[in-house]
Design an enzyme around this catalytic site. Structure first.
Site, PDB file in Angstrom:
ATOM      1  CE1 TYR A 276      -4.048  -5.391   8.291  1.00  8.51           C
ATOM      2  CE2 TYR A 276      -5.417  -5.940   6.416  1.00  8.51           C
ATOM      3  CZ  TYR A 276      -5.033  -5.047   7.386  1.00  8.51           C
ATOM      4  OH  TYR A 276      -5.633  -3.806   7.459  1.00  8.51           O
TER       5      TYR A 276
ATOM      6  CG  ASP B  79      -1.991   0.988   1.284  1.00 11.86           C
ATOM      7  OD1 ASP B  79      -2.175   1.701   0.280  1.00 11.86           O
ATOM      8  OD2 ASP B  79      -2.669   1.089   2.330  1.00 11.86           O
TER       9      ASP B  79
HETATM   10  N1  AR6 Z   1       5.189  -5.368  -4.950  1.00  9.45           N
HETATM   11  C1  AR6 Z   1       4.636  -6.593  -4.737  1.00  9.45           C
HETATM   12  N2  AR6 Z   1       4.410  -7.091  -3.501  1.00  9.45           N
HETATM   13  C2  AR6 Z   1       4.763  -6.314  -2.447  1.00  9.45           C
HETATM   14  C3  AR6 Z   1       5.346  -5.035  -2.588  1.00  9.45           C
HETATM   15  C4  AR6 Z   1       5.558  -4.562  -3.910  1.00  9.45           C
HETATM   16  N3  AR6 Z   1       6.089  -3.365  -4.149  1.00  9.45           N
HETATM   17  N4  AR6 Z   1       5.582  -4.547  -1.328  1.00  9.45           N
HETATM   18  C5  AR6 Z   1       5.181  -5.490  -0.455  1.00  9.45           C
HETATM   19  N5  AR6 Z   1       4.697  -6.561  -1.126  1.00  9.45           N
HETATM   20  P1  AR6 Z   1       1.204  -6.112   2.869  1.00  9.45           P
HETATM   21  P2  AR6 Z   1      -1.394  -7.077   3.911  1.00  9.45           P
HETATM   22  C6  AR6 Z   1       4.132  -7.827  -0.623  1.00  9.45           C
HETATM   23  O1  AR6 Z   1       1.748  -5.978   4.251  1.00  9.45           O
HETATM   24  O2  AR6 Z   1      -0.735  -8.214   4.598  1.00  9.45           O
HETATM   25  C7  AR6 Z   1      -0.617  -2.024   4.891  1.00  9.45           C
HETATM   26  O3  AR6 Z   1      -0.119  -1.209   5.920  1.00  9.45           O
HETATM   27  C8  AR6 Z   1       4.542  -8.275   0.759  1.00  9.45           C
HETATM   28  O4  AR6 Z   1       5.817  -8.905   0.698  1.00  9.45           O
HETATM   29  O5  AR6 Z   1       1.475  -5.039   1.889  1.00  9.45           O
HETATM   30  O6  AR6 Z   1      -2.644  -7.323   3.115  1.00  9.45           O
HETATM   31  C9  AR6 Z   1      -2.057  -1.680   4.516  1.00  9.45           C
HETATM   32  O7  AR6 Z   1      -2.329  -0.298   4.644  1.00  9.45           O
HETATM   33  C10 AR6 Z   1       3.445  -9.285   1.076  1.00  9.45           C
HETATM   34  O8  AR6 Z   1       3.753 -10.545   0.530  1.00  9.45           O
HETATM   35  O9  AR6 Z   1      -0.426  -6.289   2.886  1.00  9.45           O
HETATM   36  C11 AR6 Z   1      -2.845  -2.502   5.505  1.00  9.45           C
HETATM   37  O10 AR6 Z   1      -2.978  -1.828   6.750  1.00  9.45           O
HETATM   38  C12 AR6 Z   1       2.226  -8.741   0.317  1.00  9.45           C
HETATM   39  O11 AR6 Z   1       2.736  -7.707  -0.534  1.00  9.45           O
HETATM   40  C13 AR6 Z   1      -2.017  -3.734   5.676  1.00  9.45           C
HETATM   41  O12 AR6 Z   1      -0.672  -3.361   5.370  1.00  9.45           O
HETATM   42  C14 AR6 Z   1       1.143  -8.155   1.197  1.00  9.45           C
HETATM   43  O13 AR6 Z   1       1.741  -7.508   2.299  1.00  9.45           O
HETATM   44  C15 AR6 Z   1      -2.418  -4.832   4.721  1.00  9.45           C
HETATM   45  O14 AR6 Z   1      -1.674  -5.996   5.026  1.00  9.45           O
END
Ligand code: AR6
Length: 197
Positions: free
Chosen positions: A149, A57
């Site tokens: 999460y 995000d």
């Molecule tokens: N490209 C692809 N994947 C990514 C990138 C990127 N640039 N950056 C991170 N990931 P998360 P959630 C991956 O934490 O668990 C936020 O604060 C990461 O390695 O982004 O759904 C929001 O505002 C992981 O595998 O999302 C919410 O409050 C995946 O993206 C909360 O985090 C998801 O990790 C959502 O948590």
């Protein structure tokens, strides 16, 4: 060089889902992914406030620029502080991103219960639904709920790939752009298990 290889730093593996639709799994940074800049979208794994955060995000907001946050403020609240309830999806333009659209969805915090699984399933289903309503042909998902999460990768991959298999019809290419090598391996194994004839 196609869009998959531009966004990817690992192997790009394609699985046919039907005669008109395929699933593509690759490593990479989702903020750099695009296909044509007009019928493409990336998924932002956001929170219910929809005003930015960490993880993917945060990276998406940084790459899209401040207009994305302004667009988020423009999404109506459905209850105090909630623009996108868990499991639902909302859409904005991509602004400085190379894609035309950003689809916001909110995954569940992992709690081991079936309610979390149903909510995760809904994020994929509702993201594909809003994509089709907006004539999106190419869409890229991260591993929703697998970061902050805390969703276990194997369980998340089963939900993600089975739901996409069921609802991708009408979209040409559904991509997973996975940041982490370990998640990429889990996703690839699961796709081989669930999608190979
Ligand atoms: N490209 C692809 N994947 C990514 C990138 C990127 N640039 N950056 C991170 N990931 P998360 P959630 C991956 O934490 O668990 C936020 O604060 C990461 O390695 O982004 O759904 C929001 O505002 C992981 O595998 O999302 C919410 O409050 C995946 O993206 C909360 O985090 C998801 O990790 C959502 O948590």
């Amino acid at each position: 060089m196609d869009a998959s290889s531009r966004a990817s730093s690992g192997g790009v593996v394609r699985f046919p889902l039907s005669s008109t639709s395929s699933l593509v799994i690759q490593r990479g940074d989702i903020t750099k992914w695009f296909v044509d800049g007009s019928t493409d979208a990336i998924i932002n794994p956001a929170n219910e406030r929809m005003l930015g955060g960490g993880g993917a995000d945060g990276a998406i907001h940084r790459a899209a620029g401040p207009d994305l946050l302004q667009a988020c403020y423009g999404v109506p609240e459905v209850s105090p502080g909630v623009r996108c309830p868990t499991g639902e999806a909302r859409i904005t333009p991509g602004f400085r991103l190379p894609v035309a659209h950003v689809v916001f969805t909110v995954g569940p915090m992992y709690n081991g219960r079936s309610t979390a699984e149903a909510a995760l399933r809904n994020t994929y289903r509702n993201s594909l639904k809003i994509a089709k309503e907006n004539n999106i042909q190419y869409i890229a998902f991260p591993a929703i709920s697998c970061g902050v999460y805390g969703y276990p990768y194997d369980e998340a991959s089963t939900v993600a790939i089975s739901t996409i298999k069921e609802f991708a019809n009408g979209i040409k290419e559904v991509h997973f752009v996975l940041f982490q090598e370990d998640i990429y391996s889990v996703w690839l194994n699961k796709a081989n298990e669930l999608l190979k004839a």
